[in-house]
Design an enzyme around this catalytic site. Structure first.
Site, PDB file in Angstrom:
ATOM      1  N   GLN A 126     -18.183 -14.005   7.788  1.00 29.49           N
ATOM      2  CA  GLN A 126     -17.064 -14.910   7.417  1.00 29.49           C
ATOM      3  C   GLN A 126     -15.966 -13.953   6.939  1.00 29.49           C
ATOM      4  O   GLN A 126     -15.900 -12.726   6.415  1.00 29.49           O
ATOM      5  CB  GLN A 126     -17.734 -15.500   5.785  1.00 29.49           C
ATOM      6  CG  GLN A 126     -16.703 -16.035   5.030  1.00 29.49           C
ATOM      7  CD  GLN A 126     -17.371 -16.413   3.478  1.00 29.49           C
ATOM      8  OE1 GLN A 126     -18.155 -15.647   3.230  1.00 29.49           O
ATOM      9  NE2 GLN A 126     -16.927 -17.484   2.886  1.00 29.49           N
ATOM     10  N   SER A 129     -11.458 -13.124   2.977  1.00 27.22           N
ATOM     11  CA  SER A 129     -10.816 -12.046   2.119  1.00 27.22           C
ATOM     12  C   SER A 129      -9.675 -11.386   2.871  1.00 27.22           C
ATOM     13  O   SER A 129     -10.042 -10.799   3.789  1.00 27.22           O
ATOM     14  CB  SER A 129     -11.951 -11.381   1.441  1.00 27.22           C
ATOM     15  OG  SER A 129     -12.591 -12.408   0.613  1.00 27.22           O
ATOM     16  N   SER A 161     -19.059  -9.455   5.174  1.00 23.37           N
ATOM     17  CA  SER A 161     -20.437  -8.948   5.172  1.00 23.37           C
ATOM     18  C   SER A 161     -20.802  -9.154   6.829  1.00 23.37           C
ATOM     19  O   SER A 161     -20.660 -10.372   7.366  1.00 23.37           O
ATOM     20  CB  SER A 161     -21.386  -9.895   4.105  1.00 23.37           C
ATOM     21  OG  SER A 161     -20.679  -9.726   3.053  1.00 23.37           O
ATOM     22  N   GLU A 243     -21.872 -22.553  -0.548  1.00 24.27           N
ATOM     23  CA  GLU A 243     -22.108 -21.085  -0.831  1.00 24.27           C
ATOM     24  C   GLU A 243     -22.170 -21.067  -2.239  1.00 24.27           C
ATOM     25  O   GLU A 243     -23.238 -20.185  -2.738  1.00 24.27           O
ATOM     26  CB  GLU A 243     -20.620 -20.493  -0.500  1.00 24.27           C
ATOM     27  CG  GLU A 243     -20.949 -18.685  -0.532  1.00 24.27           C
ATOM     28  CD  GLU A 243     -19.851 -18.212  -0.172  1.00 24.27           C
ATOM     29  OE1 GLU A 243     -18.768 -18.622  -0.008  1.00 24.27           O
ATOM     30  OE2 GLU A 243     -19.822 -16.916  -0.039  1.00 24.27           O
ATOM     31  N   SER A 364     -15.242 -14.803  -7.681  1.00 24.01           N
ATOM     32  CA  SER A 364     -15.567 -14.290  -8.844  1.00 24.01           C
ATOM     33  C   SER A 364     -15.819 -15.237 -10.129  1.00 24.01           C
ATOM     34  O   SER A 364     -15.527 -16.269 -10.040  1.00 24.01           O
ATOM     35  CB  SER A 364     -14.439 -13.127  -9.191  1.00 24.01           C
ATOM     36  OG  SER A 364     -13.477 -14.040  -9.896  1.00 24.01           O
ATOM     37  N   ASN A 365     -16.812 -14.724 -10.957  1.00 27.34           N
ATOM     38  CA  ASN A 365     -17.307 -15.595 -12.246  1.00 27.34           C
ATOM     39  C   ASN A 365     -16.108 -16.127 -12.862  1.00 27.34           C
ATOM     40  O   ASN A 365     -16.129 -17.038 -13.502  1.00 27.34           O
ATOM     41  CB  ASN A 365     -18.364 -14.832 -12.917  1.00 27.34           C
ATOM     42  CG  ASN A 365     -19.726 -14.960 -12.228  1.00 27.34           C
ATOM     43  OD1 ASN A 365     -19.734 -15.351 -10.757  1.00 27.34           O
ATOM     44  ND2 ASN A 365     -20.651 -14.568 -12.947  1.00 27.34           N
ATOM     45  N   GLU A 366     -15.102 -15.198 -12.934  1.00 21.85           N
ATOM     46  CA  GLU A 366     -14.084 -15.425 -13.856  1.00 21.85           C
ATOM     47  C   GLU A 366     -13.274 -16.435 -13.182  1.00 21.85           C
ATOM     48  O   GLU A 366     -12.809 -17.549 -13.994  1.00 21.85           O
ATOM     49  CB  GLU A 366     -12.938 -14.209 -13.749  1.00 21.85           C
ATOM     50  CG  GLU A 366     -13.250 -13.169 -14.951  1.00 21.85           C
ATOM     51  CD  GLU A 366     -14.333 -12.090 -14.188  1.00 21.85           C
ATOM     52  OE1 GLU A 366     -14.575 -12.457 -12.983  1.00 21.85           O
ATOM     53  OE2 GLU A 366     -14.675 -11.198 -14.714  1.00 21.85           O
TER      54      GLU A 366
HETATM   55  C1  LIG Z   1     -21.135  -8.291  -1.980  1.00 25.18           C
HETATM   56  C2  LIG Z   1     -20.040  -8.968  -1.438  1.00 25.18           C
HETATM   57  C3  LIG Z   1     -19.854  -9.624  -0.179  1.00 25.18           C
HETATM   58  C4  LIG Z   1     -18.807 -10.178   0.243  1.00 25.18           C
HETATM   59  N1  LIG Z   1     -18.711 -10.896   1.347  1.00 25.18           N
HETATM   60  C5  LIG Z   1     -17.734 -11.375   1.915  1.00 25.18           C
HETATM   61  C6  LIG Z   1     -17.604 -11.856   3.009  1.00 25.18           C
HETATM   62  O1  LIG Z   1     -18.610 -11.870   3.722  1.00 25.18           O
HETATM   63  N2  LIG Z   1     -16.292 -12.638   3.596  1.00 25.18           N
HETATM   64  C7  LIG Z   1     -15.193 -12.333   2.902  1.00 25.18           C
HETATM   65  O2  LIG Z   1     -14.113 -12.859   3.096  1.00 25.18           O
HETATM   66  N3  LIG Z   1     -15.118 -11.948   1.551  1.00 25.18           N
HETATM   67  C8  LIG Z   1     -16.318 -11.313   1.130  1.00 25.18           C
HETATM   68  N4  LIG Z   1     -16.507 -10.852  -0.141  1.00 25.18           N
HETATM   69  C9  LIG Z   1     -15.072 -10.453  -0.855  1.00 25.18           C
HETATM   70  C10 LIG Z   1     -15.174 -11.363  -2.225  1.00 25.18           C
HETATM   71  O3  LIG Z   1     -14.780 -12.718  -1.645  1.00 25.18           O
HETATM   72  C11 LIG Z   1     -13.708 -11.032  -2.934  1.00 25.18           C
HETATM   73  O4  LIG Z   1     -14.423  -9.602  -3.217  1.00 25.18           O
HETATM   74  C12 LIG Z   1     -13.604 -11.718  -4.276  1.00 25.18           C
HETATM   75  O5  LIG Z   1     -13.152 -13.132  -4.033  1.00 25.18           O
HETATM   76  C13 LIG Z   1     -12.814 -11.055  -5.250  1.00 25.18           C
HETATM   77  O6  LIG Z   1     -11.529 -10.800  -4.721  1.00 25.18           O
HETATM   78  P1  LIG Z   1     -11.092  -9.334  -4.887  1.00 25.18           P
HETATM   79  O7  LIG Z   1     -12.242  -8.179  -4.270  1.00 25.18           O
HETATM   80  O8  LIG Z   1     -10.024  -9.194  -3.973  1.00 25.18           O
HETATM   81  O9  LIG Z   1     -10.865  -9.043  -6.190  1.00 25.18           O
HETATM   82  P2  LIG Z   1      -9.276  -9.619  -7.034  1.00 25.18           P
HETATM   83  O10 LIG Z   1      -9.058 -11.057  -6.674  1.00 25.18           O
HETATM   84  O11 LIG Z   1      -8.324  -8.474  -7.015  1.00 25.18           O
HETATM   85  O12 LIG Z   1      -9.972  -9.760  -8.408  1.00 25.18           O
HETATM   86  C14 LIG Z   1     -10.212  -8.534  -9.339  1.00 25.18           C
HETATM   87  C15 LIG Z   1     -10.654  -9.055 -10.666  1.00 25.18           C
HETATM   88  O13 LIG Z   1      -9.510  -9.740 -11.435  1.00 25.18           O
HETATM   89  C16 LIG Z   1     -10.101 -11.163 -11.735  1.00 25.18           C
HETATM   90  N5  LIG Z   1      -9.137 -12.411 -11.520  1.00 25.18           N
HETATM   91  C17 LIG Z   1      -8.489 -12.242 -10.541  1.00 25.18           C
HETATM   92  N6  LIG Z   1      -7.738 -13.222 -10.647  1.00 25.18           N
HETATM   93  C18 LIG Z   1      -8.278 -14.015 -11.770  1.00 25.18           C
HETATM   94  C19 LIG Z   1      -7.731 -15.183 -12.602  1.00 25.18           C
HETATM   95  N7  LIG Z   1      -6.635 -15.953 -12.304  1.00 25.18           N
HETATM   96  N8  LIG Z   1      -8.182 -15.570 -13.941  1.00 25.18           N
HETATM   97  C20 LIG Z   1      -9.175 -14.597 -14.241  1.00 25.18           C
HETATM   98  N9  LIG Z   1      -9.520 -13.447 -13.641  1.00 25.18           N
HETATM   99  C21 LIG Z   1      -8.850 -13.208 -12.488  1.00 25.18           C
HETATM  100  C22 LIG Z   1     -11.371 -11.232 -10.825  1.00 25.18           C
HETATM  101  O14 LIG Z   1     -12.291 -12.139 -11.288  1.00 25.18           O
HETATM  102  C23 LIG Z   1     -11.683  -9.838 -10.753  1.00 25.18           C
HETATM  103  O15 LIG Z   1     -12.696  -9.690 -11.699  1.00 25.18           O
HETATM  104  C24 LIG Z   1     -17.458 -10.123  -0.583  1.00 25.18           C
HETATM  105  C25 LIG Z   1     -17.622  -9.150  -1.761  1.00 25.18           C
HETATM  106  C26 LIG Z   1     -18.678  -8.551  -2.189  1.00 25.18           C
HETATM  107  C27 LIG Z   1     -18.796  -7.936  -3.667  1.00 25.18           C
END
Ligand SMILES: Cc1cc2nc3c(=O)[nH]c(=O)nc-3n(C[C@H](O)[C@H](O)[C@H](O)COP(=O)(O)OP(=O)(O)OC[C@H]3O[C@@H](n4cnc5c(N)ncnc54)[C@H](O)[C@@H]3O)c2cc1C
Length: 381
Positions: A126, A129, A161, A243, A364-366
């Site tokens: 996928q 991101s 992933s 998902e 994310s859970n948030e």
């Molecule tokens: C094990 C794993 C597998 C993954 N596999 C894939 C994959 O196969 N394909 C893919 O495309 N992506 C994948 N991801 C990426 C994943 O979807 C993103 O890490 C996730 O959506 C969070 O985005 P970010 O890392 O950019 O964090 P950010 O978006 O920068 O967020 C950072 C922190 O800020 C908080 N935050 C951000 N915005 C808000 C808001 N509006 N309100 C409250 N809190 C907020 C978040 O909850 C988080 O705690 C994977 C991630 C992991 C850890």
């Protein structure tokens, strides 16, 4: 869990159990993220599953499935985890893209992509991101520029992933000049196409579980676009529903882990803090509660409902129960948890580290709490 199953469902369970007993490898396979050999061993396992028509039981027969319902899928999953069968290396294809293709794809696209997905011949990643677009997925900047019957793809994806060894990716792209939720399309691209660079990202356990993907003038046919041009956001939200809410984490995964935790407790309780017994019971109750709620969701979907914001409550529940369950195991084991496990044993520490990622991936859970607040509780943004 004491549910009343029909005689047909019981017969189906017996058939699955029998087949798995005869086919699950005696020794655990090397992890698919660890090496190319481990990945290929899992691909071979997907092919073995397909040879028994177990690739994905809910898909229509003509696309490589068995045309069964979601309750039968849950029964299959219960038997699958109970048998200790290998992890599904093609889970992004089978559980996420597959149902999306069935809902939004043309007959030709289903014919082209579903059978090799079911057999493991084509393994999917996928690619949504980006460095500046994770939680804020509508901030995706990668572009798809129409050129005759093709699209030209450019951009930078991350945290994909399985992408290090996978064959194909389903990516989210936008029309140049479009903004936010408008102008997005879901487009498939081969990970070995000219102009695609896949850079492995190593995890804390040393496995190359992720990749970042650079796309430079990658040409793909418009046939690879799922749904209408500009419908990408709507389609992605459907995939995200599968998902978070149902497919990615079937309850059997946690029921089997909770049973292993109970066994660990029985084995170690003489030397462990007696207060931990309550946590072992809680882990068991959480896993059962999750299973019951998923049976209810599956029944609603079979009656024609669409998965809604409850996908977010499910996602928070399974990710938090997973951390609690593994933290309890580590508390029982104490410092011993950090020693290498004997071959074949449950690696509680490794699984705990992976559980910690649960509140991040699949949205994310948030963000799930924001969705619940706004769409289920009607609170202001
Ligand atoms: C094990 C794993 C597998 C993954 N596999 C894939 C994959 O196969 N394909 C893919 O495309 N992506 C994948 N991801 C990426 C994943 O979807 C993103 O890490 C996730 O959506 C969070 O985005 P970010 O890392 O950019 O964090 P950010 O978006 O920068 O967020 C950072 C922190 O800020 C908080 N935050 C951000 N915005 C808000 C808001 N509006 N309100 C409250 N809190 C907020 C978040 O909850 C988080 O705690 C994977 C991630 C992991 C850890």
């Amino acid at each position: 869990m004491d549910l009343s199953y029909t005689p047909e469902q019981q017969a189906f369970r017996a058939e699955v159990r029998d087949w798995l007993a005869r086919h699950v490898p005696a020794e655990p396979l090397e992890h698919f993220d660890a090496t190319r050999a481990g990945f290929e061993a899992h691909r071979q396992w997907e092919n073995t599953l397909k040879s028994g028509d177990w690739g994905m039981v809910t898909w229509p027969v003509e696309y490589g499935g068995r045309g069964l319902d979601l309750i039968q899928w849950l029964i299959f999953e219960e038997e699958y985890y109970r048998a200790g069968a290998p992890g599904r290396v093609n889970q992004n294809g089978i559980f996420l893209l597959g149902p999306t293709l069935i809902e939004f794809g043309t007959h030709e696209q289903k014919q082209r992509f579903l059978p090799p997905m079911a057999s493991g011949e084509e393994i999917w990643a996928q690619a949504w991101s980006e460095p500046q677009a994770g939680s804020d997925l509508a901030g995706v900047r990668a572009t798809a520029t129409r050129d005759g019957d093709d699209y030209i793809l450019n951009g930078h994806k991350i945290w994909s992933s399985r992408a290090v060894f996978a064959d194909w990716a389903f990516g989210l792209f936008r029309a140049p000049g479009s903004e936010r939720h408008k102008g997005m399309s879901l487009i498939f691209f081969p990970l070995d196409a000219p102009g695609v660079t896949v850079n492995p990202i190593r995890k804390i356990n040393g496995h190359v579980g992720f990749a970042e993907i650079f796309l430079e003038n990658v040409r793909v046919p418009a046939f690879n676009r799922l749904g209408d041009e500009g419908q990408g956001w709507h389609i992605c939200m459907a995939t995200a529903g599968f998902e978070r809410g149902l497919m990615l984490r079937s309850p059997a995964r946690y029921q089997v882990a909770a049973a292993k935790l109970a066994a660990l407790w029985q084995e170690r309780k003489a030397d462990a803090d007696p207060m931990l017994e309550a946590e072992v019971i809680r882990a068991h109750m959480n896993a059962e509660a999750y299973a019951l709620s998923i049976y209810q969701t599956a029944s609603r979907l079979m009656a024609g409902a669409k998965i809604g914001p409850e996908a977010s409550t499910n996602k928070i529940f399974w990710s938090e129960l997973d951390i609690h369950l593994h933290r309890t195991a580590l508390s029982i084991l104490g410092p011993e948890a950090e020693l290498l496990p004997p071959p074949g044993a449950q690696d509680w520490l490794d699984d705990y580290i992976f559980a910690l990622a649960g509140p991040i991936y699949a949205g994310s859970n948030e963000i799930q709490r924001n969705i619940i607040a706004e769409r289920m509780l009607g609170l202001p943004r």
